[in-house]
Design a protein around this motif. Structure first.
Motif, PDB file in Angstrom:
ATOM      1  N   ALA A  38     -46.799 -59.623 -18.784  1.00  0.00           N
ATOM      2  CA  ALA A  38     -45.671 -59.799 -19.706  1.00  0.00           C
ATOM      3  C   ALA A  38     -45.685 -61.209 -20.295  1.00  0.00           C
ATOM      4  O   ALA A  38     -45.329 -61.405 -21.467  1.00  0.00           O
ATOM      5  N   ALA A  39     -46.107 -62.199 -19.500  1.00  0.00           N
ATOM      6  CA  ALA A  39     -46.190 -63.575 -19.994  1.00  0.00           C
ATOM      7  C   ALA A  39     -47.217 -63.716 -21.105  1.00  0.00           C
ATOM      8  O   ALA A  39     -47.161 -64.674 -21.885  1.00  0.00           O
ATOM      9  N   ARG A  40     -48.140 -62.763 -21.174  1.00  0.00           N
ATOM     10  CA  ARG A  40     -49.136 -62.750 -22.247  1.00  0.00           C
ATOM     11  C   ARG A  40     -48.656 -61.960 -23.453  1.00  0.00           C
ATOM     12  O   ARG A  40     -49.427 -61.707 -24.380  1.00  0.00           O
ATOM     13  N   GLY A  41     -47.403 -61.535 -23.429  1.00  0.00           N
ATOM     14  CA  GLY A  41     -46.810 -60.853 -24.569  1.00  0.00           C
ATOM     15  C   GLY A  41     -46.989 -59.350 -24.584  1.00  0.00           C
ATOM     16  O   GLY A  41     -46.703 -58.700 -25.599  1.00  0.00           O
ATOM     17  N   LEU A  42     -47.429 -58.773 -23.462  1.00  0.00           N
ATOM     18  CA  LEU A  42     -47.650 -57.335 -23.412  1.00  0.00           C
ATOM     19  C   LEU A  42     -46.357 -56.590 -23.048  1.00  0.00           C
ATOM     20  O   LEU A  42     -45.517 -57.100 -22.302  1.00  0.00           O
ATOM     21  N   ASP A  43     -46.227 -55.399 -23.585  1.00  0.00           N
ATOM     22  CA  ASP A  43     -45.163 -54.473 -23.179  1.00  0.00           C
ATOM     23  C   ASP A  43     -45.652 -53.802 -21.893  1.00  0.00           C
ATOM     24  O   ASP A  43     -46.638 -53.062 -21.909  1.00  0.00           O
ATOM     25  N   VAL A  44     -45.003 -54.077 -20.780  1.00  0.00           N
ATOM     26  CA  VAL A  44     -45.464 -53.608 -19.475  1.00  0.00           C
ATOM     27  C   VAL A  44     -44.431 -52.673 -18.851  1.00  0.00           C
ATOM     28  O   VAL A  44     -43.246 -52.991 -18.802  1.00  0.00           O
ATOM     29  N   VAL A  45     -44.891 -51.543 -18.382  1.00  0.00           N
ATOM     30  CA  VAL A  45     -44.058 -50.588 -17.656  1.00  0.00           C
ATOM     31  C   VAL A  45     -44.573 -50.507 -16.230  1.00  0.00           C
ATOM     32  O   VAL A  45     -45.759 -50.241 -16.018  1.00  0.00           O
ATOM     33  N   VAL A  46     -43.698 -50.742 -15.269  1.00  0.00           N
ATOM     34  CA  VAL A  46     -44.051 -50.648 -13.858  1.00  0.00           C
ATOM     35  C   VAL A  46     -43.445 -49.376 -13.280  1.00  0.00           C
ATOM     36  O   VAL A  46     -42.252 -49.128 -13.443  1.00  0.00           O
ATOM     37  N   THR A  47     -44.268 -48.590 -12.631  1.00  0.00           N
ATOM     38  CA  THR A  47     -43.782 -47.327 -12.088  1.00  0.00           C
ATOM     39  C   THR A  47     -44.481 -47.043 -10.756  1.00  0.00           C
ATOM     40  O   THR A  47     -45.263 -47.862 -10.275  1.00  0.00           O
ATOM     41  N   ARG A  48     -44.164 -45.915 -10.139  1.00  0.00           N
ATOM     42  CA  ARG A  48     -44.699 -45.647  -8.811  1.00  0.00           C
ATOM     43  C   ARG A  48     -44.838 -44.154  -8.584  1.00  0.00           C
ATOM     44  O   ARG A  48     -44.236 -43.340  -9.307  1.00  0.00           O
ATOM     45  N   GLU A  49     -45.624 -43.825  -7.574  1.00  0.00           N
ATOM     46  CA  GLU A  49     -45.729 -42.440  -7.126  1.00  0.00           C
ATOM     47  C   GLU A  49     -45.575 -42.376  -5.610  1.00  0.00           C
ATOM     48  O   GLU A  49     -46.051 -43.291  -4.906  1.00  0.00           O
ATOM     49  N   PRO A  50     -44.936 -41.316  -5.121  1.00  0.00           N
ATOM     50  CA  PRO A  50     -44.212 -40.336  -5.919  1.00  0.00           C
ATOM     51  C   PRO A  50     -42.954 -40.958  -6.503  1.00  0.00           C
ATOM     52  O   PRO A  50     -42.336 -41.824  -5.887  1.00  0.00           O
ATOM     53  N   GLY A  51     -42.601 -40.540  -7.691  1.00  0.00           N
ATOM     54  CA  GLY A  51     -41.435 -41.069  -8.382  1.00  0.00           C
ATOM     55  C   GLY A  51     -41.775 -41.418  -9.814  1.00  0.00           C
ATOM     56  O   GLY A  51     -42.730 -40.918 -10.391  1.00  0.00           O
ATOM     57  N   GLY A  52     -40.953 -42.295 -10.398  1.00  0.00           N
ATOM     58  CA  GLY A  52     -41.228 -42.778 -11.740  1.00  0.00           C
ATOM     59  C   GLY A  52     -40.529 -42.030 -12.853  1.00  0.00           C
ATOM     60  O   GLY A  52     -40.609 -42.436 -14.007  1.00  0.00           O
ATOM     61  N   SER A  53     -39.866 -40.926 -12.540  1.00  0.00           N
ATOM     62  CA  SER A  53     -39.050 -40.175 -13.495  1.00  0.00           C
ATOM     63  C   SER A  53     -37.956 -39.501 -12.673  1.00  0.00           C
ATOM     64  O   SER A  53     -38.089 -39.353 -11.450  1.00  0.00           O
ATOM     65  N   PRO A  54     -36.854 -39.074 -13.297  1.00  0.00           N
ATOM     66  CA  PRO A  54     -35.769 -38.477 -12.509  1.00  0.00           C
ATOM     67  C   PRO A  54     -36.216 -37.297 -11.651  1.00  0.00           C
ATOM     68  O   PRO A  54     -35.879 -37.211 -10.468  1.00  0.00           O
ATOM     69  N   GLY A  55     -36.994 -36.393 -12.234  1.00  0.00           N
ATOM     70  CA  GLY A  55     -37.454 -35.248 -11.463  1.00  0.00           C
ATOM     71  C   GLY A  55     -38.377 -35.648 -10.335  1.00  0.00           C
ATOM     72  O   GLY A  55     -38.280 -35.144  -9.211  1.00  0.00           O
ATOM     73  N   ALA A  56     -39.285 -36.589 -10.615  1.00  0.00           N
ATOM     74  CA  ALA A  56     -40.229 -37.032  -9.592  1.00  0.00           C
ATOM     75  C   ALA A  56     -39.528 -37.796  -8.478  1.00  0.00           C
ATOM     76  O   ALA A  56     -39.921 -37.706  -7.311  1.00  0.00           O
ATOM     77  N   GLU A  57     -38.499 -38.556  -8.815  1.00  0.00           N
ATOM     78  CA  GLU A  57     -37.753 -39.273  -7.783  1.00  0.00           C
ATOM     79  C   GLU A  57     -37.029 -38.299  -6.851  1.00  0.00           C
ATOM     80  O   GLU A  57     -36.904 -38.548  -5.646  1.00  0.00           O
ATOM     81  N   ALA A  58     -36.552 -37.186  -7.393  1.00  0.00           N
ATOM     82  CA  ALA A  58     -35.911 -36.175  -6.551  1.00  0.00           C
ATOM     83  C   ALA A  58     -36.917 -35.585  -5.563  1.00  0.00           C
ATOM     84  O   ALA A  58     -36.601 -35.355  -4.391  1.00  0.00           O
ATOM     85  N   ILE A  59     -38.135 -35.348  -6.040  1.00  0.00           N
ATOM     86  CA  ILE A  59     -39.182 -34.823  -5.155  1.00  0.00           C
ATOM     87  C   ILE A  59     -39.605 -35.888  -4.151  1.00  0.00           C
ATOM     88  O   ILE A  59     -39.940 -35.573  -2.999  1.00  0.00           O
ATOM     89  N   ARG A  60     -39.568 -37.165  -4.546  1.00  0.00           N
ATOM     90  CA  ARG A  60     -39.932 -38.250  -3.632  1.00  0.00           C
ATOM     91  C   ARG A  60     -39.094 -38.202  -2.352  1.00  0.00           C
ATOM     92  O   ARG A  60     -39.608 -38.404  -1.248  1.00  0.00           O
ATOM     93  N   ALA A  61     -37.808 -37.937  -2.521  1.00  0.00           N
ATOM     94  CA  ALA A  61     -36.945 -37.884  -1.346  1.00  0.00           C
ATOM     95  C   ALA A  61     -37.417 -36.813  -0.367  1.00  0.00           C
ATOM     96  O   ALA A  61     -37.375 -37.010   0.853  1.00  0.00           O
ATOM     97  N   LEU A  62     -37.880 -35.691  -0.883  1.00  0.00           N
ATOM     98  CA  LEU A  62     -38.397 -34.625  -0.022  1.00  0.00           C
ATOM     99  C   LEU A  62     -39.667 -35.063   0.702  1.00  0.00           C
ATOM    100  O   LEU A  62     -39.895 -34.710   1.863  1.00  0.00           O
ATOM    101  N   LEU A  63     -40.505 -35.830   0.015  1.00  0.00           N
ATOM    102  CA  LEU A  63     -41.801 -36.213   0.555  1.00  0.00           C
ATOM    103  C   LEU A  63     -41.741 -37.370   1.536  1.00  0.00           C
ATOM    104  O   LEU A  63     -42.502 -37.402   2.517  1.00  0.00           O
TER     105      LEU A  63
END
Length: 207
Positions: free
Chosen positions: A28-53
């Motif tokens: 980001a300090a280099r001016g890039l648009d950066v998205v940080v995410t994770r698995e399992p998760g990273g979206s509402p549906g995936a986060e719901a499944i994360r809890a199960l896992l």
């Protein structure tokens, strides 16, 4: 600079969460648009499944059930978070992706690599990272870090036994060796700043 999809992989306790935050800040300090995410998760549906896992006892799910749940979470994550971010030109940094399924449900659970990649092809249209980093750590140091983390309450994956962790490390090494153009191996035993510098060096041709 064009969009990039970067993943950090490795066994338990190697410091992926710490490093992905540091790498995101550096980019980001280099001016890039950066998205940080994770698995399992990273979206509402995936986060719901994360809890199960991630919650419950170690034997809550068999390897096949886990593989299906991970694939379902990943499909939602890719469709709702990763592909839209890449389409707008962002750099996506993801803490684990399909290679973790190949290691955990493959070497750890006994599924074939072909089975796991078939699920990925169906659910996520076979999306693969542009660059994957394998963070490695000696067994003794990994065990020490896990003991510290266990004191704070480990999740289902972190509580797997030592022989399971050894199979994971070996499988990650095999996966990385088979695709040297995509993978870079980074020793996670150094200082946090040194590890971050090694990650940046692995992206230098794009910066």
């Amino acid at each position: 600079m064009s969009a990039r999809f970067i993943t950090l992989e490795g066994g338990e306790g190697v410091g992926k969460s710490t490093q992905i935050r540091a790498l995101a800040a550096a980019l980001a300090a280099r001016g890039l648009d950066v998205v940080v995410t994770r698995e399992p998760g990273g979206s509402p549906g995936a986060e719901a499944i994360r809890a199960l896992l991630m919650e419950g006892s170690d034997d809550r799910w068999g390897a096949r059930s886990e593989a299906l749940l991970f694939a379902a979470a990943r499909a939602d994550h890719v469709a709702r978070t990763i592909r839209p971010a890449l389409a707008r030109g962002a750099w996506v940094l993801c803490d684990r992706f399909v290679d973790s399924s190949r290691a955990y449900q493959g070497a750890g659970g006994g599924l074939t690599d072909a089975d796991i990649l078939d699920l990925h092809r169906i659910g996520s249209e076979g999306l693969l990272p542009d660059r994957s980093f394998l963070l490695t750590l000696g067994a003794g140091e990994a065990a020490r870090r896990l003991a510290v983390r266990d004191a704070a309450g480990a999740d289902r994956m972190g509580s797997k036994p030592a022989d399971y962790q050894a199979r994971l490390a070996a499988r990650f090494a095999e996966i990385a060796a088979a695709e040297p153009a995509r993978w870079r191996i980074v020793d996670a035993g150094g200082t946090p700043d040194a590890v971050t510098s090694a990650l940046l060096a692995g992206l230098s041709s794009w910066l």
